[in-house]
Structure formats: structure tokens, C-alpha cells
Design a protein around this motif. Structure first.
Motif, PDB file in Angstrom:
ATOM      1  N   UNK A  27       0.823  -1.211   0.000  1.00 36.45           N
ATOM      2  CA  UNK A  27       0.000   0.000   0.000  1.00 36.45           C
ATOM      3  C   UNK A  27       0.852   1.253   0.000  1.00 36.45           C
ATOM      4  N   UNK A  28       0.268   2.341  -0.518  1.00 33.97           N
ATOM      5  CA  UNK A  28       1.020   3.584  -0.620  1.00 33.97           C
ATOM      6  C   UNK A  28       1.308   4.168   0.760  1.00 33.97           C
ATOM      7  N   UNK A  29       0.319   4.111   1.635  1.00 32.50           N
ATOM      8  CA  UNK A  29       0.509   4.672   2.973  1.00 32.50           C
ATOM      9  C   UNK A  29       0.889   3.554   3.934  1.00 32.50           C
ATOM     10  N   UNK A  30       1.999   3.713   4.595  1.00 32.71           N
ATOM     11  CA  UNK A  30       2.424   2.738   5.587  1.00 32.71           C
ATOM     12  C   UNK A  30       2.479   3.432   6.947  1.00 32.71           C
TER      13      UNK A  30
ATOM     14  N   UNK B 271      -6.554  -1.157  18.860  1.00 28.28           N
ATOM     15  CA  UNK B 271      -7.347  -0.476  17.832  1.00 28.28           C
ATOM     16  C   UNK B 271      -6.411   0.011  16.737  1.00 28.28           C
ATOM     17  N   UNK B 272      -6.798  -0.167  15.500  1.00 31.78           N
ATOM     18  CA  UNK B 272      -5.923   0.360  14.442  1.00 31.78           C
ATOM     19  C   UNK B 272      -5.888   1.874  14.490  1.00 31.78           C
ATOM     20  N   UNK B 273      -4.765   2.420  14.085  1.00 30.46           N
ATOM     21  CA  UNK B 273      -4.593   3.871  14.030  1.00 30.46           C
ATOM     22  C   UNK B 273      -5.662   4.460  13.109  1.00 30.46           C
ATOM     23  N   UNK B 274      -6.354   5.489  13.617  1.00 28.23           N
ATOM     24  CA  UNK B 274      -7.455   6.079  12.846  1.00 28.23           C
ATOM     25  C   UNK B 274      -6.960   6.654  11.526  1.00 28.23           C
ATOM     26  N   UNK B 275      -5.794   7.255  11.552  1.00 28.62           N
ATOM     27  CA  UNK B 275      -5.243   7.838  10.333  1.00 28.62           C
ATOM     28  C   UNK B 275      -5.026   6.756   9.289  1.00 28.62           C
ATOM     29  N   UNK B 276      -4.433   5.650   9.744  1.00 31.07           N
ATOM     30  CA  UNK B 276      -4.199   4.546   8.811  1.00 31.07           C
ATOM     31  C   UNK B 276      -5.514   4.008   8.276  1.00 31.07           C
ATOM     32  N   UNK B 277      -6.538   4.014   9.105  1.00 30.92           N
ATOM     33  CA  UNK B 277      -7.837   3.514   8.651  1.00 30.92           C
ATOM     34  C   UNK B 277      -8.386   4.363   7.521  1.00 30.92           C
TER      35      UNK B 277
ATOM     36  N   UNK C 163       2.206  11.166   7.242  1.00 33.89           N
ATOM     37  CA  UNK C 163       1.789  10.607   8.531  1.00 33.89           C
ATOM     38  C   UNK C 163       2.104  11.593   9.651  1.00 33.89           C
ATOM     39  N   UNK C 164       3.303  12.126   9.622  1.00 32.66           N
ATOM     40  CA  UNK C 164       3.696  13.066  10.672  1.00 32.66           C
ATOM     41  C   UNK C 164       2.806  14.290  10.661  1.00 32.66           C
ATOM     42  N   UNK C 165       2.536  14.799   9.477  1.00 31.66           N
ATOM     43  CA  UNK C 165       1.747  16.025   9.365  1.00 31.66           C
ATOM     44  C   UNK C 165       0.336  15.823   9.921  1.00 31.66           C
ATOM     45  N   UNK C 166      -0.266  14.693   9.620  1.00 30.33           N
ATOM     46  CA  UNK C 166      -1.626  14.454  10.118  1.00 30.33           C
ATOM     47  C   UNK C 166      -1.609  14.355  11.639  1.00 30.33           C
ATOM     48  N   UNK C 167      -0.644  13.620  12.164  1.00 28.26           N
ATOM     49  CA  UNK C 167      -0.534  13.541  13.621  1.00 28.26           C
ATOM     50  C   UNK C 167      -0.366  14.932  14.214  1.00 28.26           C
ATOM     51  N   UNK C 168       0.475  15.724  13.604  1.00 27.89           N
ATOM     52  CA  UNK C 168       0.711  17.078  14.109  1.00 27.89           C
ATOM     53  C   UNK C 168      -0.587  17.882  14.097  1.00 27.89           C
TER      54      UNK C 168
END
Lengths: 173, 173
Positions: free
Chosen positions: A88-91, A110-116, B8-13
DNA sequence: GATTTCCTACTCGGATACGGTGTGTCCGAGTGAAACTGG
DNA sequence: CCAGTTTCACTCGGACACACCGTATCCGAGTAGGAAATC
């Protein structure tokens, strides 16, 4: 976040192979010539397609590549993943579990919401590519430009053109 | 076809900044410390967010980054495009117009079918990311792990914690 | 004591190296067909 | 004329360089706050 150049070439090659048919292998050099592409590099992409089982390769004289299964059973996603890989593009690197205030082990179940969210978006993308086959694309082209399939077939197989077309045996089907 | 780590970092931020609130800027160094990330590189990503108008930056002491608009109005797509750029992943180089049997000018007026399929797939992907805001993600996290928002707020703003929380003024809202 | 000035520490911002992956190329292993030879 | 053998040209397949972009880092411009000096 840019897709490999080779994907475009590979899809075009699959279209051409679909029109030529599964019985007459086409060499990488000839496919490259048709679109004015570097032959050796296109060959590399075709090898990837062969590893994925999308095309079959036959070495030696009169060899080349041909579709390994009907174009109706080859999705755009198949081709894309054959070239790009299926990762997948996002890891998600789970940075929430790092630092001075890490997510607890229980939280991490719980899976990370961002990853979801990213996963859902990629699933939508994959779904769209999965619903379109090489045959679909070929039909779309043929419906808008009816002369293209026969033209491609003739160019890639001049021998059969000389024989079959003059005898009116196969190409008009 | 791999997405930048920085996304990923930016979204977390953005999530952290949403919880901290728009009035107390947070430095890049502190955001980096929270997730154990290289500070200078995270700073680079935050600059991209600032250029895109997602966060506002204030230099000097007591400076830092804060959300430039309510989290409800920041979509995941906004953040992704701020880091990755808005150029589509698949770029059609129109190889069909090259080679010994090029598509005619008239044919080329119709968009390349392959590019159309890819474009539809990316549109689906973008649509999915566009429908999810930072606030949505924050709410999802908060609903599953209610302690997280306050914990984050406290860690990033110990002073206000000492004052506001003990006086019970704002944090429980 | 209040005000002005200066200074210092702190922040972002962009310019600067390094590494990995995509891009492009090359040569070797394997193969099938054609040519040659002998019957 | 036909069968067997040899040769050879042709194809894919993987190993080998080059370049660009993502990764990571550093130092400078600008600023706000505080300390010091002055009135």
C-alpha cells in the motif's frame, strides 16, 4: 506519490497484445517500436507482467509475449500491482506508540485512525481499478475509434495481414 | 507509488494542534519530541502545511504552529496535498501519439482511455480523503480513547494545565 | 518608579548534503528454426 | 528425396550504471520578551 512510468507502457502493451491475440507472440522490441519506447526498459516491464502471470513469454526465435489469459480476466489493478508491487502507498509506522506519552498496548489494539482513513481511500482506488478490465478499455477504444484494433493487428502481424486479410478470413470477425 | 513519510507526521501534528487549540502555538521541536521524530525534518513538513494555509506560524519566542482554521474545515486531502503536492499520481505521456502508427489529431481529441480509468480511480481516492476532516479523525480517536485529547493537551501545555485544569475552567469543556 | 533602549534567546525559513528507488542499458543463457550432410 | 545433426540467429532474463526525488540536517533572518540604563 507518483506512479511508475512503466505502468502506462504496460497497459498499452496489454491492449496491443489483446488485439493481436494469444496465438502470435510479439517481441518486446516490436512493442517498443510501436510506441517509440526504449526496448530494453519495456522488456523489463513485460518481465514483471510475466512474473505476475498476466502475460506468457516464449524465448527463442518467433518468441515474444502474449496474454496469458483472456483480457476479460485481466483487471487494471492486476497490471498496476504487477509493475508497482502490492504494497500500500501509505504505511503506518505507529509513531503514536513512541515518545514520552505513548499509546498504551491496549490502545494500540485499535488500528490507528489515520491509517484507517488512508486504507479506506486506497480501497476505493483499488476497487475502481479492479472493476475495469483490459477488455473493457479495449472495447471503449474500439467503440470510439473502430479502426484502431484492426490497424494495430495489421501492424503487429503483417504476415497474417497479407494472408488472412486478403483472403478475408479472420480480421473482419 | 509510495506516499511520503511526512504525511503521517503532518496528520498527527494536525491532530495534536487541534487538541491543543488555536491560541497556544506549539513549536516544531516539541511536536517532534512528542512522537520521537527528527525535529528539523518535521519542521520542514510544518512549513509545507503553513504554505498551504493549513497552519499558521509565528516566529520568535513563544512562537510555533497552530491550526489556521477550525479542524472541521481541514480535510485529510488538504493535508496530503500540502505535503505531496497536487499533481496526480498517473501522468499520461500520450505515447499513443508516437511511433509508426500514431493516433490521429482527431483521435487525440478524445482523452486516452487508460488515463480516464486512472483518473476515475484517483478521483475516488480523493473523494474518500475529502470526506474526512481532521475533526472527524479527532472525534473517532476521542470516542475510542476518551483520555487521549486531555492527555495531549496537558502534555503540550503544562502551564495551562497547572492553571486551567486546577481551576477547572476550560479543559473539561 | 516609569519609560525607553538594548540585548539575548528563541522561533521559523530556506539552503545544503546524503541515500534509496525509479530509470535506463547491457550482455549472457536458452531455444527454435533453418541449413547442411549423409544415406 | 528424406532423416539426422549441427549451427546460428533470435528471444527473454537478470545483472549492471545513472539520475532524480525523498530524507535528513544545518545555519541564518526575524521577533518577542526581558534586563539594564536613564529620566
Amino acid at each position: 506519490m507518483r506512479m511508475n512510468q512503466g505502468v502506462e507502457w504496460a497497459v498499452h502493451a496489454c491492449l496491443h497484445l489483446a488485439w493481436v491475440g494469444p496465438d502470435t507472440p510479439v517481441t518486446a522490441a516490436r512493442l517498443a517500436e510501436f510506441n517509440d519506447l526504449p526496448p530494453a526498459y519495456l522488456n523489463k516491464q513485460l518481465q514483471a507482467l510475466a512474473r505476475a502471470g498476466i502475460v506468457s513469454s516464449t524465448p527463442g526465435p518467433r518468441g515474444g509475449f502474449a496474454l496469458a489469459r483472456p483480457a476479460e480476466h485481466i483487471t487494471m489493478l492486476d497490471v498496476v500491482e504487477a509493475i508497482e508491487g502490492a504494497t500500500p502507498a501509505f504505511v503506518c509506522t505507529e509513531i503514536r506508540q513512541r515518545g514520552p506519552l505513548p499509546a498504551s498496548k491496549r490502545s494500540a489494539r485499535n488500528p490507528c485512525e489515520i491509517a484507517s482513513v488512508m486504507s479506506r481511500a486506497e480501497a476505493a482506488w483499488r476497487h475502481e481499478l479492479e472493476s475495469e478490465t483490459i477488455a473493457d478499455v479495449a472495447d471503449d477504444v474500439a467503440s470510439k475509434l473502430p479502426g484502431v484494433p484492426q490497424g494495430v493487428r495489421r501492424w503487429f502481424n503483417p504476415a497474417s495481414t497479407a494472408v488472412r486479410v486478403r483472403t478475408g478470413r479472420a480480421d473482419t470477425a
